[in-house]
Design a protein around this motif. Structure first.
Motif, PDB file in Angstrom:
ATOM      1  N   GLU B 188       0.827  -1.205   0.000  1.00 45.23           N
ATOM      2  CA  GLU B 188       0.000   0.000   0.000  1.00 45.23           C
ATOM      3  C   GLU B 188       0.863   1.257   0.000  1.00 45.23           C
ATOM      4  N   GLY B 189       0.272   2.381  -0.324  1.00 35.36           N
ATOM      5  CA  GLY B 189       1.005   3.641  -0.349  1.00 35.36           C
ATOM      6  C   GLY B 189       1.206   4.196   1.057  1.00 35.36           C
ATOM      7  N   VAL B 190       2.238   5.004   1.201  1.00 37.47           N
ATOM      8  CA  VAL B 190       2.496   5.669   2.487  1.00 37.47           C
ATOM      9  C   VAL B 190       2.020   7.114   2.356  1.00 37.47           C
ATOM     10  N   PRO B 191       1.262   7.628   3.323  1.00 39.12           N
ATOM     11  CA  PRO B 191       0.752   8.998   3.194  1.00 39.12           C
ATOM     12  C   PRO B 191       1.863  10.055   3.235  1.00 39.12           C
ATOM     13  N   VAL B 192       1.479  11.266   2.908  1.00 42.51           N
ATOM     14  CA  VAL B 192       2.425  12.393   2.930  1.00 42.51           C
ATOM     15  C   VAL B 192       3.043  12.519   4.325  1.00 42.51           C
ATOM     16  N   LEU B 193       4.350  12.770   4.362  1.00 43.41           N
ATOM     17  CA  LEU B 193       5.049  12.826   5.652  1.00 43.41           C
ATOM     18  C   LEU B 193       5.594  14.235   5.936  1.00 43.41           C
ATOM     19  N   ASP B 194       5.022  15.219   5.257  1.00 43.57           N
ATOM     20  CA  ASP B 194       5.501  16.603   5.374  1.00 43.57           C
ATOM     21  C   ASP B 194       4.805  17.313   6.546  1.00 43.57           C
ATOM     22  N   LEU B 195       5.595  17.887   7.456  1.00 43.18           N
ATOM     23  CA  LEU B 195       5.022  18.612   8.590  1.00 43.18           C
ATOM     24  C   LEU B 195       5.369  20.104   8.541  1.00 43.18           C
ATOM     25  N   ILE B 232       8.086   4.285  11.313  1.00 44.77           N
ATOM     26  CA  ILE B 232       7.053   3.707  10.446  1.00 44.77           C
ATOM     27  C   ILE B 232       7.364   2.237  10.293  1.00 44.77           C
ATOM     28  N   ARG B 233       6.356   1.427  10.517  1.00 45.59           N
ATOM     29  CA  ARG B 233       6.596  -0.009  10.488  1.00 45.59           C
ATOM     30  C   ARG B 233       5.404  -0.716   9.835  1.00 45.59           C
ATOM     31  N   ALA B 234       5.697  -1.697   8.984  1.00 51.59           N
ATOM     32  CA  ALA B 234       4.621  -2.493   8.377  1.00 51.59           C
ATOM     33  C   ALA B 234       4.147  -3.518   9.393  1.00 51.59           C
ATOM     34  N   ASP B 235       2.847  -3.680   9.495  1.00 47.81           N
ATOM     35  CA  ASP B 235       2.301  -4.626  10.474  1.00 47.81           C
ATOM     36  C   ASP B 235       1.188  -5.438   9.814  1.00 47.81           C
ATOM     37  N   SER B 236       1.538  -6.168   8.780  1.00 54.89           N
ATOM     38  CA  SER B 236       0.523  -6.922   8.044  1.00 54.89           C
ATOM     39  C   SER B 236      -0.060  -8.061   8.879  1.00 54.89           C
ATOM     40  N   GLU B 237       0.667  -8.463   9.933  1.00 59.71           N
ATOM     41  CA  GLU B 237       0.172  -9.559  10.783  1.00 59.71           C
ATOM     42  C   GLU B 237      -0.826  -9.054  11.832  1.00 59.71           C
ATOM     43  N   GLY B 238      -0.973  -7.738  11.922  1.00 61.06           N
ATOM     44  CA  GLY B 238      -1.900  -7.180  12.916  1.00 61.06           C
ATOM     45  C   GLY B 238      -1.442  -7.392  14.349  1.00 61.06           C
ATOM     46  N   GLU B 239      -0.122  -7.307  14.570  1.00 59.86           N
ATOM     47  CA  GLU B 239       0.406  -7.522  15.925  1.00 59.86           C
ATOM     48  C   GLU B 239       0.020  -6.392  16.873  1.00 59.86           C
ATOM     49  N   THR B 241      -2.561  -4.124  18.221  1.00 52.82           N
ATOM     50  CA  THR B 241      -4.031  -4.160  18.221  1.00 52.82           C
ATOM     51  C   THR B 241      -4.614  -2.788  18.556  1.00 52.82           C
ATOM     52  N   ILE B 242      -4.644  -1.929  17.529  1.00 54.08           N
ATOM     53  CA  ILE B 242      -5.276  -0.614  17.697  1.00 54.08           C
ATOM     54  C   ILE B 242      -6.208  -0.375  16.504  1.00 54.08           C
ATOM     55  N   ASP B 243      -7.203   0.482  16.722  1.00 58.72           N
ATOM     56  CA  ASP B 243      -8.169   0.766  15.659  1.00 58.72           C
ATOM     57  C   ASP B 243      -7.649   1.871  14.755  1.00 58.72           C
ATOM     58  N   GLU B 244      -7.991   1.770  13.480  1.00 63.52           N
ATOM     59  CA  GLU B 244      -7.610   2.812  12.546  1.00 63.52           C
ATOM     60  C   GLU B 244      -8.458   4.067  12.824  1.00 63.52           C
ATOM     61  N   ILE B 259       5.225   7.899  23.732  1.00 62.58           N
ATOM     62  CA  ILE B 259       5.048   7.554  22.315  1.00 62.58           C
ATOM     63  C   ILE B 259       3.560   7.561  21.968  1.00 62.58           C
ATOM     64  N   LEU B 260       3.230   8.274  20.887  1.00 64.11           N
ATOM     65  CA  LEU B 260       1.875   8.218  20.340  1.00 64.11           C
ATOM     66  C   LEU B 260       1.892   7.241  19.166  1.00 64.11           C
ATOM     67  N   ILE B 261       0.810   6.560  18.966  1.00 67.58           N
ATOM     68  CA  ILE B 261       0.793   5.508  17.951  1.00 67.58           C
ATOM     69  C   ILE B 261      -0.551   5.510  17.227  1.00 67.58           C
ATOM     70  N   TRP B 262      -0.511   5.243  15.922  1.00 69.22           N
ATOM     71  CA  TRP B 262      -1.742   5.124  15.142  1.00 69.22           C
ATOM     72  C   TRP B 262      -1.492   4.201  13.956  1.00 69.22           C
ATOM     73  N   ARG B 263      -2.578   3.796  13.321  1.00 67.14           N
ATOM     74  CA  ARG B 263      -2.480   2.844  12.226  1.00 67.14           C
ATOM     75  C   ARG B 263      -3.118   3.405  10.973  1.00 67.14           C
ATOM     76  N   ARG B 264      -2.501   3.116   9.805  1.00 61.65           N
ATOM     77  CA  ARG B 264      -3.130   3.388   8.507  1.00 61.65           C
ATOM     78  C   ARG B 264      -3.049   2.073   7.746  1.00 61.65           C
ATOM     79  N   ASN B 265      -4.168   1.421   7.561  1.00 58.92           N
ATOM     80  CA  ASN B 265      -4.203   0.081   6.965  1.00 58.92           C
ATOM     81  C   ASN B 265      -3.237  -0.839   7.705  1.00 58.92           C
ATOM     82  N   THR B 266      -2.205  -1.320   6.989  1.00 60.11           N
ATOM     83  CA  THR B 266      -1.280  -2.242   7.673  1.00 60.11           C
ATOM     84  C   THR B 266       0.008  -1.538   8.101  1.00 60.11           C
ATOM     85  N   THR B 267      -0.020  -0.215   8.114  1.00 58.57           N
ATOM     86  CA  THR B 267       1.176   0.513   8.536  1.00 58.57           C
ATOM     87  C   THR B 267       0.935   1.126   9.919  1.00 58.57           C
ATOM     88  N   VAL B 268       1.935   0.971  10.792  1.00 60.76           N
ATOM     89  CA  VAL B 268       1.802   1.551  12.131  1.00 60.76           C
ATOM     90  C   VAL B 268       2.836   2.665  12.279  1.00 60.76           C
TER      91      VAL B 268
END
Lengths: 181, 290
Positions: B188-195, B232-239, B241-244, B259-268
């Motif tokens: 999948e694509g990675v969203p814009v990372l510009d801040l 940024i880490r790929a988490d296709s196994e769903g290790e 467990t947070i909601d998108e 640390i703040l954490i969030w998910r976009r599809n299979t990317t954490v």
């Protein structure tokens, strides 16, 4: 002591610290995490370090063990009543016969494998003392300081660890037809 | 001539003798005893052989520190230079306080209970305050996820400026998503990372050396603000467990680098570098980016 000297000494001990972390965690990733945490704490606590005869190694080990047991959420270092009783019993246990077989007469490869297994199977309290003493070359008093237990407890745990290992090796000797009493 | 040892003393000293723990006089007395008692000599030799055997067996299975860990520790040590003055001062002050601490130690259980109560209450209060900010909800991860993350990125967070050069992610934030996608072998694509729109400039990216899977470490710098780090880490196994669509606090909120954490599809995504309250704005910016 200069800060740069302190850091050089600390980094020089990295292999020894990692080795001990690896034996505690039995896993490379967890050992690396534990070592990082140990060094973070050590660098923050530089001002509390006092250089002694054996350098920085025992001090780093003490931090390592504190980090490990804090992480485990357990305090396995504390001496138990059973430990003290065993210590009292050490003298009488020494009345047991001396092994009739000689370690040098055994096949080293076989001994290594059996010893590793026996050490892994040891109660962690005994294993900690044994590894600090045998691999890292710490004196009884330094081991006591690292684990924060009395000197007598170190001696009794070490005695028990050696007695267990000796018994396992006696089995190896017997399997190889080397006489035991 | 040293006084000969009786049986009780021999039992007490023989192992210590074999381990080289006795003083000169005690050594001489044990040696005197051994000269008359071959069994004692054999027992002492056996103890020495056993020590050598343990050392030999365990050293063989004792790996040296990995080179990436060494590099990381050296980075931490050099980073710590900046904080020396403050830290040493604090530590020296702490030394003076040890007498008081000895007294306090007796009251440790009661103090610990009180501290836990106060910290829990303040974290709860902080979380409620953060959660109350419009458009910036924050949630606490479950215990399993918290345990998995634990203090995994604490070292990176302590050396935010240190980036591995092992992989080139380029100097342009515009091409960074594509580089990250390629490096993590994502579908999948990675969203814009510009801040930059909220005052943070992209300072660089590198491969993160923390254990637990391949991840990318991105550093941003703000004017008059501390640097912040994004992993940024790929988490296709769903290790994890947070909601998108939600941003979570993955560590205790009161530590130096929560640390703040969030998910976009299979990317954490993991973000750290400032207290939770300040961190929420860049987190939300990234979490909602296209």
């Amino acid at each position: 002591m200069q800060t740069s000297e302190f850091r050089r000494m600390a980094i020089d001990e990295l292999d020894a610290v990692y080795r001990m972390a690896f034996h505690l965690c039995k896993n490379a990733d967890s050992a690396a995490d534990l070592v990082q945490e140990t060094y973070l704490r050590a660098l923050k606590a530089e001002a509390t370090f006092e250089l002694r005869e054996r350098g920085i190694r025992p001090w780093l080990f003490k931090i390592l063990h504190n980090c490990f047991y804090t992480k485990c959420g357990k305090d396995r270092r504390a001496p138990t009543l059973a430990d003290d009783l065993r210590h009292e019993g050490v003298a009488s246990e020494l009345d047991t016969p001396t092994p009739a077989w000689d370690l040098a007469s055994l096949d080293w490869e076989q001994v290594d494998q059996r010893l590793k297994k026996a050490i892994d199977d040891l109660d962690p309290r005994y294993r900690d003392v044994l590894l600090l003493w045998a691999i890292e070359g710490l004196k009884y008093r330094e081991v006591a300081d690292v684990l924060d237990v009395p000197l007598g407890t170190v001696m009794s745990r070490l005695y028990r660890a050696r007695a267990i290992l000796s018994e396992k090796l006696a089995q190896v000797a017997a399997e190889n037809g080397i006489a035991t009493e | 001539m040293p006084k000969p040892m009786d049986d009780k003393e021999v039992r007490k000293y023989l192992e210590a003798f074999a381990d080289g723990e006795l003083d000169v006089e005690q050594n001489l007395r044990v040696l005197e005893h051994m000269s008359m008692n071959p069994q004692a000599t054999r027992r002492a030799m056996h103890q020495q052989q056993l020590r050598q055997a343990v050392e030999r067996a365990m050293k063989e299975c004792s790996p040296a520190a990995p080179s990436d860990l060494r590099a990381k520790i050296e980075a931490i040590a050099s980073q710590a230079n900046d904080d020396d003055a403050v830290t040493l001062k604090q530590m020296r002050a702490a030394k003076h306080d040890r007498g008081i601490l000895a007294v306090l130690r007796r009251w440790t259980p009661a103090i610990a209970a009180a501290v836990i109560l106060v910290v829990t209450a303040s974290i709860w209060f902080q979380m409620r305050q953060d959660a109350a900010q419009p458009g910036l909800p924050v949630y606490q991860v479950d215990a399993r996820t918290a345990g998995r993350i634990d203090r995994r990125h604490e070292t990176c967070a302590a050396a935010l400026d240190r980036l591995s050069k092992a992989h080139d992610f380029g100097k342009e934030v515009g091409i960074l998503p594509e580089k990250v996608k390629e490096f993590l072998a994502m579908n999948e694509g990675v969203p814009v990372l510009d801040l930059s729109s909220i005052g943070y400039e992209y300072a660089g990216a590198g491969q993160c050396g923390a254990a637990g899977g391949k991840s990318v470490h991105v550093v941003y710098r703000g004017k008059d603000k501390p640097p912040i780090s994004l992993w940024i880490r790929a988490d296709s196994e769903g290790e994890v467990t947070i909601d998108e669509g939600k941003v979570y606090v993955a560590t205790p909120a009161d530590i130096a680098h929560p640390i703040l954490i969030w998910r976009r599809n299979t990317t954490v995504f993991y973000l750290t570098g400032m207290p939770v309250k300040e961190l929420m704005t860049p987190a939300w910016e990234l979490a909602t980016a296209r």
